[in-house]
Design a protein around this motif. Structure first.
Motif, PDB file in Angstrom:
ATOM      1  N   GLN A 126      -4.408  -6.529   2.501  1.00  0.00           N
ATOM      2  CA  GLN A 126      -3.146  -5.810   2.633  1.00  0.00           C
ATOM      3  C   GLN A 126      -2.754  -5.354   1.240  1.00  0.00           C
ATOM      4  OE1 GLN A 126      -0.098  -8.159   4.418  1.00  0.00           O
ATOM      5  NE2 GLN A 126      -1.305  -8.627   6.236  1.00  0.00           N
ATOM      6  N   THR A 146      -3.522  -1.412   5.679  1.00  0.00           N
ATOM      7  CA  THR A 146      -2.184  -1.957   5.879  1.00  0.00           C
ATOM      8  C   THR A 146      -1.475  -1.933   4.531  1.00  0.00           C
ATOM      9  OG1 THR A 146      -2.982  -3.397   7.639  1.00  0.00           O
ATOM     10  CG2 THR A 146      -0.861  -3.966   6.642  1.00  0.00           C
ATOM     11  N   ARG A 194      -2.581   4.501   4.429  1.00  0.00           N
ATOM     12  CA  ARG A 194      -2.514   4.145   5.857  1.00  0.00           C
ATOM     13  C   ARG A 194      -3.395   5.056   6.692  1.00  0.00           C
ATOM     14  NH1 ARG A 194       3.662   3.820   4.988  1.00  0.00           N
ATOM     15  NH2 ARG A 194       3.927   1.632   4.429  1.00  0.00           N
TER      16      ARG A 194
END
Length: 141
Positions: free
Chosen positions: A32, A78, A73
């Protein structure tokens, strides 16, 4: 290995060098991303103390973060964004700690002596204030 990467963005052309590297690294590790920009103008540095309104600089920085996040994205990553206010090194380290990041990615401009004295070295301050590993990518000229 790297599950949560803080990406310190400058809102400059240097970010164009950093983001592709981080995008590929994040794909390899399933990471992430947390895109962080630190607004450090007068309004940003005194925002809470003087109860100021959000400045144009801060609005533009938020829009920039969202634009960069949207591109990542679209590549299947993420991504979160966070606009910090104040001293860049302090706020980058604080955000990395609060969000439990296991890597901080930044661009290096290759300043030497006089350049570091005139412009300061956020990287140098960050590396002294954190135990989180740093990934430095040399900004394209």
């Amino acid at each position: 290995m790297y599950k949560h990467i803080l990406v310190a963005l400058e809102n400059s052309r240097a970010d164009e060098t950093l983001l592709p590297h981080i995008g590929e690294l994040a794909k390899l590790h399933g990471s992430q991303l947390l895109l962080v920009h630190v607004a450090d103008g007068f309004a940003a540095r005194n925002y809470e103390q003087l109860n100021l309104r959000e400045s144009e600089e801060m609005k533009n920085d938020r829009a920039y973060l969202e634009s960069a996040a949207a591109r990542l994205r679209n590549g299947g990553l993420t991504v979160q964004t966070q606009l910090e206010l104040g001293d860049p090194a302090t706020q980058i380290v604080k955000a990395a700690d609060e969000q439990h990041c296991d890597l901080i990615a930044m661009t290096s401009h290759g300043h030497r002596l006089i350049g570091d004295i005139l412009h300061g070295s956020t990287i140098n301050e960050v590396r002294h204030k954190t135990a989180v590993p740093l990934l430095l990518v040399r900004a394209a000229k």
